[in-house]
Structures are given as C-alpha cells and as structure tokens.
Design an enzyme around this catalytic site. Structure first.
Site: not given
Length: 246
Positions: A154, A158
C-alpha cells in the site's frame, strides 16, 4: 463553484470517494460515480446527489483493467462531451508483513491503486489537453510519505501516486491541466471504524491534532483543488493528516 463541470470520481460508492462525489455535486458539478464492487451503494450515492438537487451518473469499471478504463473514459466523453475533473480515489488494501506477503497481494494493490490512476490519466488527459483545461486529483496517503509497517504494498502504491502526480503535472501543465495529490492521514471511515479501541488511541497519539479526520476534510480539499481558485497549483501533495507527516 463547479457549475457545468463534468467530474469523474473513481471508487465513489463509499468512504472518502463518496464524500468527494457529494461535495463536487454540491458545488455544481455533474458527477460520474465510478464503482467496481457494490452497485447498490453507487446508486445510493447517485440518489443522494439527486435528492440534494445535483446531477450524477453511475458507471461500473475495474480501474485496474487498461481496456475497460479506455472504454469507461470514452463513454463519459461521448455522453457528456468533456471531462473537467478526474479524482483517482479507487484503492484497496492487502496488508501483511513483507516477509509473508504473497506476490498476488503485492500486485493486486499496485494494479488498482497505482496502475488504476495511470489508466484513467492516460485516457482522460488527451481530452483535457484538447480542452486546454482540466483538474486531476490523485488520492495518495500519509503512508506514501512516511511508510508503515505491514503495508509495504500500500505504501509503495501511494508513494508511486506521488511520483506519478509530479510527472503528469510536468507533462500536462502547458495546456492548463493541473495535477495534484491529496495524502489523507487517519480518517474516520468504515475501514477505521472497525479498528480496536487501543489501536485508535495509539494512532491518535501520532497525530499532532490528537484526533482522526473526517471524510468532509478530504472532500473539501478535493473541491478546492478542483476549483478555479487552485488554477496556479500543480504537482503538489496536500497532506490532510492533522500534522502526522510533519
């Protein structure tokens, strides 16, 4: 105000995406509510917008699929004539320690969170360049700035969004298209609501303002970046995180 603008919001059936869709509609935009999983929730967002006097349409598309994204964006342009605002909010998590993480879990998160944004930008930017105007807003995260244990996939997706934002901003700026990112911190959503109370308390201690944010805080930032007031802002990352990433 965003009266007359056409706004595409991916992953808009719940949470932050829903809040952004409602806010952009409140500001006058016609909102394309994109979803992949729950049609019922997407239709509910549409109903909420219309009940408040706004305009919306619902469109299913898995943003991780390159070809489907091409069809999605083409259909929006054909039906509405233009795309003024693109909010890349669709995202998933598959948390786990790196030493135990499967390749599938790593790839799935990057395919949706990072490649999904690339896909929509790739197809929507041509129309925006033709219009000589457009606002692209990518949803990053505070963990893309700081990192977070157990979220290697994740955080990578990002952080990638931040790099993609800056590259796209440089490519598209000459035609009046701005590209910015929002990096939310801990925001009260269905996802964070289910966290154990001890985890919430420990998390709040990391935040200078001492509390979780609300989806309306992120939606307000998106509405600002979509507005004419933000016409001289591009390639930036706006952290809506209570000071967490300072």
């Amino acid at each position: 105000m965003l009266t007359g603008k056409i706004a595409v919001v991916t992953g808009a059936s719940r949470g932050i995406g829903k809040a952004i869709a409602l806010k952009l509609a409140e500001e006058g935009a016609t909102v394309i509510v994109n979803y992949n999983g729950s049609e019922d929730k997407a239709l509910e967002v549409k109903r909420e917008i219309e009940k408040a006097g706004g305009r919306a349409a619902v469109y299913r598309c898995d943003v991780s699929d390159f070809e489907k994204c091409g069809t999605f964006i083409s259909d929006v342009i054909r039906e509405h004539g233009r795309i003024d605002i693109l909010v890349n909010n669709a995202g998933i998590t598959r948390d786990g320690l790196l030493m135990k993480m499967s390749e599938e879990d790593f790839d799935k998160v990057l395919d949706t969170n990072l490649k999904g944004a690339f896909h929509t930008i790739r197809f929507a930017s041509r129309q925006m360049l033709k219009q000589r105007s457009g606002r692209i807003i990518n949803m990053a995260s505070v963990v893309g700035v700081t990192g977070n244990a157990g979220q290697g996939n994740y955080a990578a997706s990002k952080a990638g969004i931040i790099g993609l934002t800056k590259a796209a901003a440089r490519e598209l700026s000459s035609r009046g298209v701005t590209v910015n990112a929002i990096a939310p911190g801990f925001i009260e959503t269905d996802m964070t609501k289910d966290l154990p109370e001890k985890v919430k308390e420990a998390s709040a201690l990391q935040i200078p303002l001492g509390k979780f944010g609300q989806v309306r805080h992120v939606a307000a930032a998106a509405a600002f970046l979509a507005s004419e007031d933000a016409e001289y802002i591009t390639g930036q990352v706006l952290c809506v995180d209570g000071g967490m990433a300072m």
